[in-house]
Design a protein around this motif. Structure first.
Motif, PDB file in Angstrom:
ATOM      1  N   LEU A   1       6.743   6.030   8.191  1.00  0.00           N
ATOM      2  CA  LEU A   1       5.814   6.462   7.154  1.00  0.00           C
ATOM      3  C   LEU A   1       5.890   7.973   6.949  1.00  0.00           C
ATOM      4  N   ASP A   2       6.005   8.728   8.017  1.00  0.00           N
ATOM      5  CA  ASP A   2       6.159  10.182   7.924  1.00  0.00           C
ATOM      6  C   ASP A   2       7.375  10.518   7.064  1.00  0.00           C
ATOM      7  N   GLY A   3       8.514   9.872   7.350  1.00  0.00           N
ATOM      8  CA  GLY A   3       9.725  10.151   6.596  1.00  0.00           C
ATOM      9  C   GLY A   3       9.605   9.805   5.119  1.00  0.00           C
TER      10      GLY A   3
ATOM     11  N   GLN B   1       0.967   7.484  24.423  1.00  0.00           N
ATOM     12  CA  GLN B   1       1.485   8.841  24.621  1.00  0.00           C
ATOM     13  C   GLN B   1       2.606   9.140  23.629  1.00  0.00           C
ATOM     14  N   ASP B   2       3.536   8.216  23.478  1.00  0.00           N
ATOM     15  CA  ASP B   2       4.651   8.434  22.564  1.00  0.00           C
ATOM     16  C   ASP B   2       4.176   8.464  21.109  1.00  0.00           C
ATOM     17  N   ILE B   3       3.231   7.596  20.774  1.00  0.00           N
ATOM     18  CA  ILE B   3       2.690   7.585  19.413  1.00  0.00           C
ATOM     19  C   ILE B   3       2.033   8.925  19.093  1.00  0.00           C
ATOM     20  N   ALA B   4       1.248   9.437  20.021  1.00  0.00           N
ATOM     21  CA  ALA B   4       0.517  10.685  19.788  1.00  0.00           C
ATOM     22  C   ALA B   4       1.442  11.858  19.508  1.00  0.00           C
ATOM     23  N   HIS B   5       2.648  11.817  20.072  1.00  0.00           N
ATOM     24  CA  HIS B   5       3.584  12.942  19.949  1.00  0.00           C
ATOM     25  C   HIS B   5       4.654  12.735  18.881  1.00  0.00           C
ATOM     26  N   CYS B   6       4.632  11.617  18.157  1.00  0.00           N
ATOM     27  CA  CYS B   6       5.796  11.259  17.340  1.00  0.00           C
ATOM     28  C   CYS B   6       5.816  11.899  15.964  1.00  0.00           C
ATOM     29  N   SER B   7       4.715  12.499  15.513  1.00  0.00           N
ATOM     30  CA  SER B   7       4.690  13.071  14.162  1.00  0.00           C
ATOM     31  C   SER B   7       3.701  14.225  14.090  1.00  0.00           C
ATOM     32  N   ASP B   8       4.112  15.315  13.465  1.00  0.00           N
ATOM     33  CA  ASP B   8       3.208  16.443  13.249  1.00  0.00           C
ATOM     34  C   ASP B   8       2.191  16.163  12.153  1.00  0.00           C
ATOM     35  N   ARG B   9       2.332  15.039  11.451  1.00  0.00           N
ATOM     36  CA  ARG B   9       1.338  14.678  10.438  1.00  0.00           C
ATOM     37  C   ARG B   9       0.064  14.105  11.070  1.00  0.00           C
TER      38      ARG B   9
ATOM     39  N   ASP C   1       0.846  -1.214   0.000  1.00  0.00           N
ATOM     40  CA  ASP C   1       0.000   0.000   0.000  1.00  0.00           C
ATOM     41  C   ASP C   1       0.872   1.251   0.000  1.00  0.00           C
ATOM     42  N   VAL C   2       1.830   1.288   0.912  1.00  0.00           N
ATOM     43  CA  VAL C   2       2.685   2.472   1.050  1.00  0.00           C
ATOM     44  C   VAL C   2       3.502   2.693  -0.216  1.00  0.00           C
ATOM     45  N   SER C   3       4.039   1.641  -0.797  1.00  0.00           N
ATOM     46  CA  SER C   3       4.836   1.769  -2.024  1.00  0.00           C
ATOM     47  C   SER C   3       4.004   2.392  -3.148  1.00  0.00           C
ATOM     48  N   ALA C   4       2.760   1.957  -3.275  1.00  0.00           N
ATOM     49  CA  ALA C   4       1.893   2.502  -4.319  1.00  0.00           C
ATOM     50  C   ALA C   4       1.565   3.961  -4.056  1.00  0.00           C
ATOM     51  N   ILE C   5       1.358   4.308  -2.800  1.00  0.00           N
ATOM     52  CA  ILE C   5       1.040   5.693  -2.445  1.00  0.00           C
ATOM     53  C   ILE C   5       2.237   6.604  -2.696  1.00  0.00           C
TER      54      ILE C   5
END
Length: 285
Positions: free
Chosen positions: A112-114, A139-147, A84-88
């Motif tokens: 995925l963000d990178g 908690q860590d997941i919620a803060h890990c990406s501005d996306r 999925d990610v490769s196609a996107i």
């Protein structure tokens, strides 16, 4: 500085990637979010076709109708998710947002963000917390990406992992932890759909509990659930008027706090005020 824009997320509905003909119906259902499904609702033999259909939908310009369009990919820990990610990454017209299922650790989101950044895609992310590992790392997941714009609580898979009933009381602690994680990162948080179509009153009662716990919205399994969900999660006229007043007062004061009707209001409440106004604008209020 994040790319987060306050918007209504009172209700969402899935539409299968195998049935692009159903996409217009979902967009007209009244749901604030329409999610094209590539994960659990698609059999392994049909994954590639569903993926092609989903990405083809976004090759055409989308209407500015206030509906948030997202695609639920497969887990980044599985082959189908990587495909999925490769196609996107390869497309020039990526979906506006992706829903990430079964996230266990922040590194999935960070990777995925990178990759999206490297591809020049502005795609936003919605993360489902539906595993015990994901709950521990919420908690860590919620803060890990501005996306990230929102966390979703996946009650069905969570109940299976915790070996408890899929009901309000057994899952209350898990729900609360997801709400706390989202609030700490300034994210919206969306509750799992209510599965019993024959019990509309039960759905409304659970939606009201979710709203009071801090959820911004709740999923649906059928369009007939959406009007009640939108009603439950729509602020009252008084709340809308107050939100507009608070925003106006802050803009005029240009400070970190204001006093309204003798009550001290600090700047962090502005995010919720803007969300309320976004809902009002979608309603035309």
């Amino acid at each position: 500085m994040t790319g987060r824009t306050p918007r209504p997320r009172r209700s969402f509905i899935f539409t299968p990637g195998l049935r692009p003909d159903m996409f217009p119906k979902a967009l007209n259902s009244g749901a604030d979010i329409v999610c094209v499904e590539l994960e659990d609702g698609i059999a392994p033999k049909d994954k590639a076709e569903a993926r092609r259909n989903a990405l083809a939908l976004f090759e055409r310009p989308q209407a500015d109708d206030g509906v948030e369009r997202i695609v639920r990919i497969n887990s980044m820990r599985e082959r189908f998710g990587i495909e999925d990610v490769s196609a996107i990454l390869a497309t020039r017209t990526p979906p506006p947002a992706l829903m990430m299922p079964k996230v266990r650790t922040p590194d999935e989101v960070v990777i995925l963000d990178g990759l999206l950044t490297e591809a020049g895609h502005a795609t936003r992310l919605h993360v489902i917390i539906e595993t015990n590992a994901g709950l521990e790392a919420a908690q860590d997941i919620a803060h890990c990406s501005d996306r990230i714009d929102a966390l979703f609580f996946g009650g069905v898979d969570m109940a299976a992992e915790l070996r408890c009933r899929n009901a309000w009381e057994p899952l209350l602690h898990a729900r609360s932890r997801v709400v706390h994680a989202a609030a700490g990162a300034g994210l919206d948080v969306i509750d799992v759909p209510y599965l019993d179509l024959a019990d509309p009153e039960g759905m409304r009662a659970e939606a009201e509990k979710a709203r009071d716990l801090g959820f911004a919205g709740k999923g649906s399994v059928h369009p007939k659930q959406i009007p009640a969900l939108n009603e439950v999660f729509t602020p009252t006229a008084d709340q809308i008027a107050r939100a507009r007043r608070v925003i106006t007062e802050f803009e005029a004061a240009d400070t970190g706090l204001v006093v309204i009707d003798g009550k001290l209001i600090e700047k962090p409440v502005l995010r919720e005020m803007h969300r309320i106004v976004a809902i009002a604008d979608r309603m035309g209020a």
